[in-house]
Design an enzyme around this catalytic site. Structure first.
Site, PDB file in Angstrom:
ATOM      1  CB  ILE A 176       2.419  -4.198  -2.473  1.00 55.03           C
ATOM      2  CG1 ILE A 176       3.864  -4.788  -3.025  1.00 55.03           C
ATOM      3  CG2 ILE A 176       2.720  -3.953  -0.900  1.00 55.03           C
ATOM      4  CD1 ILE A 176       4.789  -3.589  -3.066  1.00 55.03           C
ATOM      5  CG  HIS A 222      12.938   2.512   1.415  1.00 56.64           C
ATOM      6  ND1 HIS A 222      13.243   3.429   0.317  1.00 56.64           N
ATOM      7  CD2 HIS A 222      12.458   1.473   0.789  1.00 56.64           C
ATOM      8  CE1 HIS A 222      12.690   2.962  -0.784  1.00 56.64           C
ATOM      9  NE2 HIS A 222      12.071   1.855  -0.344  1.00 56.64           N
ATOM     10  CB  ILE A 223      13.486  -2.078   6.343  1.00 58.07           C
ATOM     11  CG1 ILE A 223      12.435  -1.445   7.342  1.00 58.07           C
ATOM     12  CG2 ILE A 223      14.751  -1.554   6.404  1.00 58.07           C
ATOM     13  CD1 ILE A 223      12.732  -1.926   8.776  1.00 58.07           C
ATOM     14  N   GLY A 224      10.704  -1.957   3.591  1.00 56.42           N
ATOM     15  CA  GLY A 224       9.380  -2.833   3.226  1.00 56.42           C
ATOM     16  C   GLY A 224       9.732  -4.205   2.858  1.00 56.42           C
ATOM     17  CD  GLU A 284      14.068   6.644   1.204  1.00 59.02           C
ATOM     18  OE1 GLU A 284      14.799   5.821   0.538  1.00 59.02           O
ATOM     19  OE2 GLU A 284      12.675   6.777   1.219  1.00 59.02           O
ATOM     20  NE  ARG A 308      10.793   4.261  -4.855  1.00 65.19           N
ATOM     21  CZ  ARG A 308      10.833   2.807  -4.405  1.00 65.19           C
ATOM     22  NH1 ARG A 308      10.131   2.573  -3.480  1.00 65.19           N
ATOM     23  NH2 ARG A 308      11.258   1.964  -5.275  1.00 65.19           N
ATOM     24  NE  ARG A 310      -1.944   3.905 -13.088  1.00 68.31           N
ATOM     25  CZ  ARG A 310      -1.083   3.562 -13.568  1.00 68.31           C
ATOM     26  NH1 ARG A 310      -0.415   4.233 -14.476  1.00 68.31           N
ATOM     27  NH2 ARG A 310      -0.382   2.362 -13.221  1.00 68.31           N
ATOM     28  N   GLY A 365      -2.091  -2.363  -6.397  1.00 67.96           N
ATOM     29  CA  GLY A 365      -1.154  -3.205  -7.235  1.00 67.96           C
ATOM     30  C   GLY A 365      -1.040  -4.568  -6.513  1.00 67.96           C
TER      31      GLY A 365
END
Ligand code: GLV
Ligand code: GLV
Length: 321
Positions: free
Chosen positions: A158, A286-288, A267, A238, A178, A156
């Protein structure tokens, strides 16, 4: 009576000011504690709009409690915490925060890849623990990044931006998605391949796919066994896309060399989790998208979407159109 907006976390006052001028606004008053379910249900039952975190479960129960709910603006690009079908059935608009976080998340993902490959965090812990006795030829020697093969699962925005970062390191870029992405093929020289081929050929396997029924448990022991023994696995999507116990076994048994993980099954991850005992794991919370600039943009976008919906207009980023 003014429409009621409930925000499930304490946000900076400057972000919320534009809403306060037109609506009744209430925020959960803690910055680092998730709103209790009972409070969320109670507030949702009165709310016209919710501004939610990815840690809030917006399910059938909550949506049916929210009888006047018109919009849920989720402070994330991912929306696997929301039952989209149930929301759509009830006519509740769901908004997310794509695009504004793409570059920051790609930066962090590439940083995680580098940290895991070049053992940067291990090195930082080593020096602070007073363990550095001498410069040594193979002290904390890791794996090169440049001229290697990166395999991106989930191409996608990112994923494409991580691919762009990879071109600066002269990497060969493989991807699985996909659908084919002709722009990344023509502009960045990326090559589409099957999941199996990507897993077998890549030095760096980077997971950026959304969590869906199809991607849950995509990475199992069997998949890790098919990777190179020198492979570095990076997950910035995720947690449940990976079978965590099997990733642990793969890292422990040497099926792969290292992992960089920004996301986890549960988390926050428990500090006694076996994965955290491994020196070849770089784990971050989880600090993307967590740069100050980007988080401000994400919050402002949520606020803007709520205002647009409550004033009868089309929001900027509508998930369930
Ligand atoms: C973070 O994981 C997001 O979905 O924005
Ligand atoms: C490293 O610092 C070197 O000079 O090789």
């Amino acid at each position: 009576m003014k429409p009621f907006v409930y925000i499930t976390r304490k946000l900076p006052e400057e972000v919320v000011t534009p809403l306060r001028e037109k609506y009744e606004v209430k925020m959960w008053d803690k910055e680092d504690v998730i709103v209790p379910r009972t409070v969320l249900l109670e507030e949702a039952s009165k709310a016209d709009a919710l501004l939610t975190m990815l840690s809030d479960q917006i399910d059938e129960e909550l949506l049916s409690a929210g009888e006047q709910l018109k919009v849920v603006a989720n402070l994330a690009v991912g929306y696997d915490n929301i039952d989209i079908e149930a929301a759509t059935k009830r006519g509740v608009t769901i908004c997310n925060t794509p695009d504004v976080l793409t570059d920051s998340t790609a930066d962090l993902t590439f940083g995680l890849l580098m940290a895991a490959a070049r053992r940067i965090v291990e090195g930082a812990e080593f020096i602070k623990a007073g363990q550095w006795k001498s410069w040594s030829p193979l002290l904390l020697a890791g794996y090169d990044i440049h001229h290697k093969t990166i395999g991106i699962v989930g191409m996608g925005s990112i994923g494409s931006t991580v691919a762009k970062r990879a071109t600066g390191f002269d990497m060969e870029i493989l991807y699985h998605n996909r659908s084919r992405k002709m722009e990344v093929e023509s502009e960045l020289g990326a090559t589409y391949c099957s999941f199996d081929e990507l897993v077998e050929r890549s030095d760096f396997i980077v997971c950026l796919t959304p969590l869906t029924a199809e991607t849950k448990d995509l990475f199992t022991r069997d998949v890790f066994k098919r990777m190179k023994k020198t492979a570095v696995f990076v997950n910035a999507s995720r947690g449940p896309v990976v079978n965590e116990q099997e990733l642990y076994e793969a890292l422990k048994e040497g099926d792969i060399a290292a992992a960089g993980l920004d996301v986890f099954d549960k988390e926050p991850i428990d500090e006694t989790h076996p994965l955290l005992t491994l020196s070849n794991v770089v784990a971050i919370p989880h600090i993307g998208s967590a740069s100050i600039e980007t988080r401000m943009k994400m919050m402002n976008l949520c606020v803007e979407n709520i205002d647009l919906i409550l004033s009868g207009q089309e929001p900027k980023t509508h998930v369930n159109k």
